[in-house]
Design a protein around this motif. Structure first.
Motif, PDB file in Angstrom:
ATOM      1  N   THR A   1       0.850  -1.180   0.000  1.00 22.07           N
ATOM      2  CA  THR A   1       0.000   0.000   0.000  1.00 22.07           C
ATOM      3  C   THR A   1       0.891   1.236   0.000  1.00 22.07           C
ATOM      4  O   THR A   1       1.616   1.474   0.976  1.00 22.07           O
ATOM      5  CB  THR A   1      -0.913   0.031   1.243  1.00 22.07           C
ATOM      6  N   PRO A   2       0.847   2.040  -1.063  1.00 19.04           N
ATOM      7  CA  PRO A   2       1.637   3.273  -1.087  1.00 19.04           C
ATOM      8  C   PRO A   2       0.817   4.457  -0.574  1.00 19.04           C
ATOM      9  O   PRO A   2      -0.412   4.451  -0.637  1.00 19.04           O
ATOM     10  CB  PRO A   2       1.948   3.453  -2.574  1.00 19.04           C
ATOM     11  N   GLN A   3       1.510   5.461  -0.072  1.00 17.47           N
ATOM     12  CA  GLN A   3       0.861   6.733   0.286  1.00 17.47           C
ATOM     13  C   GLN A   3       1.722   7.855  -0.250  1.00 17.47           C
ATOM     14  O   GLN A   3       2.912   7.945   0.054  1.00 17.47           O
ATOM     15  CB  GLN A   3       0.704   6.886   1.796  1.00 17.47           C
ATOM     16  N   VAL A   4       1.087   8.718  -1.055  1.00 22.10           N
ATOM     17  CA  VAL A   4       1.768   9.868  -1.641  1.00 22.10           C
ATOM     18  C   VAL A   4       1.267  11.151  -0.994  1.00 22.10           C
ATOM     19  O   VAL A   4       2.040  12.027  -0.628  1.00 22.10           O
ATOM     20  CB  VAL A   4       1.542   9.908  -3.176  1.00 22.10           C
ATOM     21  N   SER A   5      -0.066  11.259  -0.840  1.00 21.84           N
ATOM     22  CA  SER A   5      -0.661  12.489  -0.318  1.00 21.84           C
ATOM     23  C   SER A   5      -0.261  12.709   1.131  1.00 21.84           C
ATOM     24  O   SER A   5      -0.114  11.772   1.912  1.00 21.84           O
ATOM     25  CB  SER A   5      -2.184  12.434  -0.442  1.00 21.84           C
ATOM     26  N   GLY A   6      -0.060  13.968   1.480  1.00 23.39           N
ATOM     27  CA  GLY A   6       0.308  14.316   2.844  1.00 23.39           C
ATOM     28  C   GLY A   6       1.791  14.205   3.126  1.00 23.39           C
ATOM     29  O   GLY A   6       2.220  14.452   4.246  1.00 23.39           O
ATOM     30  N   LEU A   7       2.588  13.822   2.141  1.00 28.55           N
ATOM     31  CA  LEU A   7       4.040  13.715   2.307  1.00 28.55           C
ATOM     32  C   LEU A   7       4.725  14.767   1.443  1.00 28.55           C
ATOM     33  O   LEU A   7       4.144  15.261   0.472  1.00 28.55           O
ATOM     34  CB  LEU A   7       4.516  12.323   1.893  1.00 28.55           C
ATOM     35  N   PRO A   8       5.971  15.100   1.767  1.00 28.66           N
ATOM     36  CA  PRO A   8       6.686  16.042   0.913  1.00 28.66           C
ATOM     37  C   PRO A   8       6.784  15.528  -0.529  1.00 28.66           C
ATOM     38  O   PRO A   8       6.793  14.315  -0.759  1.00 28.66           O
ATOM     39  CB  PRO A   8       8.079  16.127   1.551  1.00 28.66           C
ATOM     40  N   THR A   9       6.874  16.425  -1.456  1.00 32.66           N
ATOM     41  CA  THR A   9       6.966  16.061  -2.871  1.00 32.66           C
ATOM     42  C   THR A   9       8.139  15.115  -3.093  1.00 32.66           C
ATOM     43  O   THR A   9       9.233  15.330  -2.585  1.00 32.66           O
ATOM     44  CB  THR A   9       7.150  17.326  -3.735  1.00 32.66           C
ATOM     45  N   GLY A  10       7.880  14.053  -3.859  1.00 25.65           N
ATOM     46  CA  GLY A  10       8.920  13.094  -4.185  1.00 25.65           C
ATOM     47  C   GLY A  10       9.096  11.989  -3.162  1.00 25.65           C
ATOM     48  O   GLY A  10       9.950  11.126  -3.321  1.00 25.65           O
ATOM     49  N   LYS A  11       8.303  11.991  -2.085  1.00 28.56           N
ATOM     50  CA  LYS A  11       8.392  10.946  -1.062  1.00 28.56           C
ATOM     51  C   LYS A  11       7.163  10.039  -1.157  1.00 28.56           C
ATOM     52  O   LYS A  11       6.059  10.488  -1.439  1.00 28.56           O
ATOM     53  CB  LYS A  11       8.436  11.550   0.344  1.00 28.56           C
ATOM     54  N   ILE A  12       7.381   8.765  -0.900  1.00 25.58           N
ATOM     55  CA  ILE A  12       6.303   7.769  -0.928  1.00 25.58           C
ATOM     56  C   ILE A  12       6.455   6.883   0.301  1.00 25.58           C
ATOM     57  O   ILE A  12       7.521   6.302   0.521  1.00 25.58           O
ATOM     58  CB  ILE A  12       6.378   6.894  -2.200  1.00 25.58           C
ATOM     59  N   ARG A  13       5.397   6.800   1.105  1.00 26.94           N
ATOM     60  CA  ARG A  13       5.385   5.862   2.229  1.00 26.94           C
ATOM     61  C   ARG A  13       4.842   4.547   1.680  1.00 26.94           C
ATOM     62  O   ARG A  13       3.799   4.525   1.033  1.00 26.94           O
ATOM     63  CB  ARG A  13       4.500   6.368   3.364  1.00 26.94           C
ATOM     64  N   LEU A  14       5.535   3.461   1.930  1.00 28.87           N
ATOM     65  CA  LEU A  14       5.150   2.170   1.375  1.00 28.87           C
ATOM     66  C   LEU A  14       5.072   1.140   2.491  1.00 28.87           C
ATOM     67  O   LEU A  14       6.040   0.910   3.219  1.00 28.87           O
ATOM     68  CB  LEU A  14       6.172   1.719   0.326  1.00 28.87           C
ATOM     69  N   ARG A  15       3.889   0.529   2.629  1.00 30.72           N
ATOM     70  CA  ARG A  15       3.684  -0.565   3.586  1.00 30.72           C
ATOM     71  C   ARG A  15       3.667  -1.862   2.781  1.00 30.72           C
ATOM     72  O   ARG A  15       2.910  -1.990   1.817  1.00 30.72           O
ATOM     73  CB  ARG A  15       2.377  -0.366   4.342  1.00 30.72           C
ATOM     74  N   VAL A  16       4.497  -2.817   3.184  1.00 34.38           N
ATOM     75  CA  VAL A  16       4.642  -4.082   2.444  1.00 34.38           C
ATOM     76  C   VAL A  16       4.566  -5.251   3.412  1.00 34.38           C
ATOM     77  O   VAL A  16       5.125  -5.202   4.508  1.00 34.38           O
ATOM     78  CB  VAL A  16       6.002  -4.134   1.697  1.00 34.38           C
ATOM     79  N   SER A  17       3.866  -6.300   3.011  1.00 35.43           N
ATOM     80  CA  SER A  17       3.974  -7.580   3.710  1.00 35.43           C
ATOM     81  C   SER A  17       4.330  -8.622   2.650  1.00 35.43           C
ATOM     82  O   SER A  17       3.881  -8.540   1.506  1.00 35.43           O
ATOM     83  CB  SER A  17       2.698  -7.938   4.464  1.00 35.43           C
ATOM     84  N   LEU A  18       5.155  -9.577   3.057  1.00 32.73           N
ATOM     85  CA  LEU A  18       5.725 -10.514   2.095  1.00 32.73           C
ATOM     86  C   LEU A  18       5.763 -11.909   2.718  1.00 32.73           C
ATOM     87  O   LEU A  18       6.025 -12.060   3.907  1.00 32.73           O
ATOM     88  CB  LEU A  18       7.147 -10.038   1.761  1.00 32.73           C
ATOM     89  N   ASP A  19       5.501 -12.907   1.882  1.00 37.25           N
ATOM     90  CA  ASP A  19       5.584 -14.313   2.272  1.00 37.25           C
ATOM     91  C   ASP A  19       6.370 -15.009   1.162  1.00 37.25           C
ATOM     92  O   ASP A  19       5.944 -15.017   0.003  1.00 37.25           O
ATOM     93  CB  ASP A  19       4.171 -14.890   2.407  1.00 37.25           C
ATOM     94  N   TYR A  20       7.534 -15.572   1.529  1.00 37.89           N
ATOM     95  CA  TYR A  20       8.430 -16.141   0.511  1.00 37.89           C
ATOM     96  C   TYR A  20       8.915 -17.513   0.954  1.00 37.89           C
ATOM     97  O   TYR A  20       9.418 -17.699   2.058  1.00 37.89           O
ATOM     98  CB  TYR A  20       9.625 -15.197   0.313  1.00 37.89           C
ATOM     99  N   LEU A  21       8.751 -18.497   0.072  1.00 43.87           N
ATOM    100  CA  LEU A  21       9.296 -19.833   0.258  1.00 43.87           C
ATOM    101  C   LEU A  21      10.031 -20.175  -1.033  1.00 43.87           C
ATOM    102  O   LEU A  21       9.399 -20.303  -2.089  1.00 43.87           O
ATOM    103  CB  LEU A  21       8.185 -20.850   0.534  1.00 43.87           C
ATOM    104  N   PRO A  22      11.374 -20.288  -0.992  1.00 42.03           N
ATOM    105  CA  PRO A  22      12.133 -20.492  -2.231  1.00 42.03           C
ATOM    106  C   PRO A  22      11.904 -21.868  -2.845  1.00 42.03           C
ATOM    107  O   PRO A  22      11.443 -22.791  -2.182  1.00 42.03           O
ATOM    108  CB  PRO A  22      13.588 -20.336  -1.779  1.00 42.03           C
ATOM    109  N   LYS A  23      12.271 -21.941  -4.112  1.00 41.12           N
ATOM    110  CA  LYS A  23      12.128 -23.245  -4.780  1.00 41.12           C
ATOM    111  C   LYS A  23      13.150 -24.222  -4.218  1.00 41.12           C
ATOM    112  O   LYS A  23      14.207 -23.840  -3.714  1.00 41.12           O
ATOM    113  CB  LYS A  23      12.256 -23.105  -6.286  1.00 41.12           C
ATOM    114  N   LEU A  24      12.806 -25.468  -4.308  1.00 38.64           N
ATOM    115  CA  LEU A  24      13.655 -26.544  -3.835  1.00 38.64           C
ATOM    116  C   LEU A  24      14.685 -26.838  -4.926  1.00 38.64           C
ATOM    117  O   LEU A  24      14.337 -27.087  -6.069  1.00 38.64           O
ATOM    118  CB  LEU A  24      12.791 -27.781  -3.545  1.00 38.64           C
TER     119      LEU A  24
END
Length: 178
Positions: free
Chosen positions: A105-128
């Motif tokens: 989920t990115p957020q641009v509004s309410g931040l200084p120009t050129g800044k992006i707040r990014l919330r990330v969740s990740l689930d990773y299981l590599p190949k065998l």
């Protein structure tokens, strides 16, 4: 004599009741002043979402195993809107899948120009990998929030496997599309 005592008791009880109901029974106890309610500071309304699209790039680099693995996901969404990718694949005859799931989920509004707040969740299981024991893979699940500069990537997470010398690095970038 008995009737005089009964009459006297009735007279006393009538006087006691009359005195209890009298408005001049004595001063009322002082009232405790109630403090005025404390006003909560008004929370300013958040600005409306910006009318822009944001491309999010997430790269997982898995090093230290039999070979270096690199998995990438690119997603596009708008300001403050969640986007997700679900990827699960069976490789060869393996009974265990390869997994890469990303929510962002990115957020641009309410931040200084050129800044992006990014919330990330990740689930990773590599190949065998060939000849790798089935239980030797470590699943990585994480969630984080970072503030990025538009179009620039950064390393958001660097995780060492507790059982081996394997390392999983997560790089993210967000770009405002014009």
């Amino acid at each position: 004599m008995k009737s005089v005592i009964v009459a006297l008791l009735i007279a006393v009880s009538v006087l006691i009741q009359a005195n209890a109901q009298s408005p001049h029974a004595g001063p009322p106890p002082p009232a405790t002043p109630t403090p005025p309610p404390r006003e909560q500071p008004a929370t300013p309304p958040s600005p409306p979402p910006a009318a822009v699209n944001v491309r999010i790039d997430v790269t997982v680099i898995d090093e230290g195993g039999p070979q270096t693995l690199r998995e990438s996901v690119s997603l596009t969404t708008t300001d403050r809107q969640e986007t997700s990718s679900r990827s699960e694949a069976q490789v060869g005859n393996n009974v265990s899948p390869t997994i890469l799931n990303v929510d962002a989920t990115p957020q641009v509004s309410g931040l200084p120009t050129g800044k992006i707040r990014l919330r990330v969740s990740l689930d990773y299981l590599p190949k065998l990998i060939e000849n790798q024991p089935l239980g030797s893979r470590t699943r990585t699940r994480l969630a984080f929030t970072v503030v990025l500069e538009d179009g620039k990537s950064m390393v958001a997470s660097n995780i060492s496997d507790p059982a081996t010398d394997r390392r999983v690095r997560v790089e993210v970038a967000a770009t405002i599309l014009k």
